[in-house]
Design a protein around this motif. Structure first.
Motif, mmCIF file in Angstrom:
data_model
loop_
_atom_site.group_PDB
_atom_site.id
_atom_site.type_symbol
_atom_site.label_atom_id
_atom_site.label_comp_id
_atom_site.label_asym_id
_atom_site.label_seq_id
_atom_site.Cartn_x
_atom_site.Cartn_y
_atom_site.Cartn_z
ATOM 1 N N VAL A 275 0.850 -1.193 0.000
ATOM 2 C CA VAL A 275 0.000 0.000 0.000
ATOM 3 C C VAL A 275 0.885 1.242 0.000
ATOM 4 N N ASN A 276 0.607 2.144 -0.925
ATOM 5 C CA ASN A 276 1.344 3.399 -1.073
ATOM 6 C C ASN A 276 2.782 3.174 -1.525
ATOM 7 N N GLU A 277 2.940 2.256 -2.462
ATOM 8 C CA GLU A 277 4.216 2.142 -3.160
ATOM 9 C C GLU A 277 4.195 3.194 -4.264
ATOM 10 N N GLU A 278 4.506 2.841 -5.506
ATOM 11 C CA GLU A 278 4.373 3.776 -6.617
ATOM 12 C C GLU A 278 2.892 4.039 -6.891
ATOM 13 N N ASP A 279 2.083 2.999 -6.744
ATOM 14 C CA ASP A 279 0.624 3.116 -6.839
ATOM 15 C C ASP A 279 0.019 2.918 -5.453
ATOM 16 N N HIS A 280 -1.253 3.240 -5.305
ATOM 17 C CA HIS A 280 -1.914 3.005 -4.015
ATOM 18 C C HIS A 280 -1.831 1.548 -3.600
ATOM 19 N N LEU A 281 -2.076 0.647 -4.571
ATOM 20 C CA LEU A 281 -2.067 -0.782 -4.272
ATOM 21 C C LEU A 281 -1.227 -1.533 -5.292
ATOM 22 N N ARG A 282 -0.370 -2.407 -4.819
ATOM 23 C CA ARG A 282 0.289 -3.415 -5.644
ATOM 24 C C ARG A 282 -0.120 -4.770 -5.068
ATOM 25 N N ILE A 283 -1.087 -5.398 -5.719
ATOM 26 C CA ILE A 283 -1.651 -6.672 -5.255
ATOM 27 C C ILE A 283 -0.841 -7.803 -5.879
ATOM 28 N N GLN A 284 -0.317 -8.692 -5.040
ATOM 29 C CA GLN A 284 0.540 -9.759 -5.558
ATOM 30 C C GLN A 284 0.109 -11.122 -5.051
ATOM 31 N N ILE A 285 0.082 -12.094 -5.958
ATOM 32 C CA ILE A 285 -0.156 -13.501 -5.624
ATOM 33 C C ILE A 285 1.089 -14.275 -6.022
ATOM 34 N N LEU A 286 1.635 -15.079 -5.097
ATOM 35 C CA LEU A 286 2.870 -15.809 -5.346
ATOM 36 C C LEU A 286 2.683 -17.269 -4.945
ATOM 37 N N LEU A 287 2.793 -18.172 -5.935
ATOM 38 C CA LEU A 287 2.559 -19.596 -5.712
ATOM 39 C C LEU A 287 3.761 -20.402 -6.197
ATOM 40 N N PRO A 288 3.980 -21.604 -5.636
ATOM 41 C CA PRO A 288 5.099 -22.430 -6.084
ATOM 42 C C PRO A 288 4.856 -23.051 -7.450
ATOM 43 N N GLY A 289 5.933 -23.261 -8.216
ATOM 44 C CA GLY A 289 5.834 -23.959 -9.492
ATOM 45 C C GLY A 289 5.068 -23.179 -10.546
ATOM 46 N N LEU A 290 4.613 -23.884 -11.562
ATOM 47 C CA LEU A 290 3.874 -23.265 -12.655
ATOM 48 C C LEU A 290 2.384 -23.275 -12.332
ATOM 49 N N GLN A 291 1.919 -22.207 -11.700
ATOM 50 C CA GLN A 291 0.509 -22.073 -11.322
ATOM 51 C C GLN A 291 0.016 -20.668 -11.650
ATOM 52 N N ILE A 292 0.387 -20.180 -12.823
ATOM 53 C CA ILE A 292 0.079 -18.800 -13.158
ATOM 54 C C ILE A 292 -1.422 -18.576 -13.306
ATOM 55 N N LYS A 293 -2.168 -19.578 -13.812
ATOM 56 C CA LYS A 293 -3.612 -19.410 -13.977
ATOM 57 C C LYS A 293 -4.320 -19.420 -12.622
ATOM 58 N N LYS A 294 -3.866 -20.278 -11.715
ATOM 59 C CA LYS A 294 -4.445 -20.277 -10.374
ATOM 60 C C LYS A 294 -4.153 -18.963 -9.671
ATOM 61 N N ALA A 295 -2.937 -18.458 -9.824
ATOM 62 C CA ALA A 295 -2.593 -17.167 -9.222
ATOM 63 C C ALA A 295 -3.491 -16.062 -9.765
#
Length: 357
Positions: A121-141
Motif C-alpha cells: 500500500v502506497n508504493e508507486e501506486d496506491h495498491l500493488r496486489i501480488q499472488i505468489l505460488l510455487p511452481g507453474l501455477q500462473i492461472k491459479k494465481a
C-alpha cells in the motif's frame, strides 16, 4: 546458533508446485489506484492514511473466501521495521526493493497467513496486489488475484478510464495493470551459452527477462524472472496464456540443453556439480553470490540424478536463507560481510547435514 523462530518462510518456498524443477514460482501482480485520491507521490499524510484505512476496513478482522480457500490478513508498517527486516520481505519476493528502500509515510504491507498474497500500500501506486505460488501455477494465481480485485473494488472505486483501462503512476502499467511472471532456474541454457538467445526470443513474443528481484535487478544462481511487457490493449487472460505458453517452451529448451550438456560434456558437468557440492559441505567462508551459484549446480545435479541425498525443498529453502537479511535474522544480530560469509558457510553445512529447522 541459528534461531529460525526469527523468520517465516512463504508458501512458495515451503511447498512444491508443477514443473518445480525449473519453475520456482508463479506471480501475478496488479497495480491499482483509488479514484478519489491523488497517486502516492502527490498525496499528503492524510490522503495516504485514508488509503490505509480503506484497505484495513476491507481486509482485517474477517475471513475472506477467495478462489475456494479462506484467507485472514495481517499487516506491518514498513517505517517501523529495521533495514534487515525490510529486506527479508524483498528476499522472499513479497515486497519490491523500491518499497523498502524509499522511506516515506504510509507504506503498509498486508499479507495472508501463508504469504501467498501480499499487498503493498502506497508504493508507486496506491495498491500493488501480488499472488505468489510455487511452481507453474500462473492461472491459479490469476484466479486468486481476479477475485481479490473484485472484493477490493466492491468497497472502493479504482481509477479507471474507458479508453485506457486502469490508470497507474507509471505509463507501462496502464491498461490491465497486470504483471504476470514466472521465476525460472536455467543453468542448462546458461552453461550452453544460449541464455542471450532466450532473451531475444521472448522479447519478440512480448515478454521480458529480468533478474531475481524483477526490474533493475541481476540474476543470481541462474535464476531469472520472465514477465509480460505489455499491459495495454490486451486481455488479462491473453497475457497469462501467452506467458504460460512461452514458459512451457522455455521448460522444453532448458531440458534439452541439460540433456545435451550431459551427453556432450558429461565429465565436465558432473565434476562441476560434485565440486560445488563439496564446497558447500566444507567451505569455511562463502559469499552470497558464490553460494547461489554453487546451489544452482547442486540443484541441477539433484534433478539430473548425480546427487540423490538432497530434497528439492531443502535447496529452495537454502536459496532464501543464505541471503543477507535472512541470515542475519537467523543469527539474531546485524553483522558485517566477513562474519556473514562465515555464518553462511556454517548454516549451509548445518542444513545439508539435516540439523536445520
Amino acid at each position: 546458533m541459528f534461531n529460525d523462530k526469527n523468520i517465516s518462510l512463504s508458501n512458495w518456498i515451503k511447498n512444491k508446485g508443477s514443473k518445480d524443477d525449473i519453475i520456482l514460482s508463479s506471480r501475478i501482480r496488479l497495480a491499482r489506484n483509488l479514484k478519489m485520491l491523488p497517486f502516492p507521490r502527490q498525496s499528503n499524510k492524510q490522503q495516504l492514511d485514508k488509503v490505509v484505512d480503506i484497505i484495513k476496513d476491507i481486509l482485517l478482522d474477517k475471513e475472506l473466501e477467495i478462489a475456494g480457500d479462506k484467507y485472514k490478513f495481517n499487516y506491518i508498517e514498513m517505517e517501523k521495521l529495521s533495514p534487515v527486516k525490510k529486506m527479508m520481505y524483498v528476499e522472499k519476493n513479497l515486497s519490491s526493493p523500491h518499497f523498502v528502500k524509499n522511506d516515506g509515510y504510509g507504506k503498509i504491507l498486508f499479507y495472508d497467513q501463508d504469504e501467498k498474497i501480499s499487498i503493498m500500500v502506497n508504493e508507486e501506486d496506491h495498491l500493488r496486489i501480488q499472488i505468489l505460488l510455487p511452481g507453474l501455477q500462473i492461472k491459479k494465481a490469476w484466479r486468486i488475484a481476479d477475485q481479490l480485485d473484485d472484493i477490493l473494488e466492491r468497497d472502493t472505486e479504482f481509477a479507471f478510464s474507458k479508453d485506457w483501462g486502469y490508470l497507474s503512476a507509471c505509463p507501462t502499467n496502464v491498461g490491465t495493470g497486470l504483471r504476470s511472471s514466472v521465476m525460472v532456474h536455467l543453468p542448462g541454457l546458461n552453461l550452453s551459452n544460449n541464455i542471450n538467445r532466450l532473451f531475444e526470443v521472448v522479447g519478440k513474443l512480448g515478454l521480458t527477462v529480468r533478474g531475481i528481484y524483477g526490474e533493475g535487478s541481476e540474476s543470481a544462481g541462474n535464476i531469472y524472472q520472465i514477465s509480460n511487457q505489455i499491459t495495454l490493449g490486451s486481455k488479462e487472460e491473453d497475457i497469462i496464456e501467452n506467458l504460460e505458453s512461452v514458459t512451457k517452451q522455455v521448460i522444453t529448451q532448458e531440458k534439452n540443453a541439460r540433456n545435451k550438456l550431459f551427453k556432450e560434456r558429461e565429465v565436465f558437468i558432473k565434476d562441476e556439480i560434485l565440486r560445488s557440492y563439496g564446497k558447500l559441505k566444507y567451505a569455511y567462508s562463502i559469499s552470497t553470490s558464490e553460494a547461489m551459484e554453487l546451489l544452482s549446480y547442486v540443484k541441477l545435479g539433484m534433478e539430473m540424478g548425480v546427487i540423490n541425498e538432497i530434497d528439492s525443498l531443502l535447496l529452495k529453502r537454502l536459496f532464501i536463507l543464505i541471503r543477507p537479511a535472512h541470515l542475519q535474522s537467523l543469527i539474531g544480530e546485524e553483522v558485517d560481510s566477513t562474519k556473514r560469509d562465515l555464518k553462511r558457510a556454517e548454516l549451509i553445512q548445518t542444513e545439508l547435514n539435516g540439523k536445520g529447522g
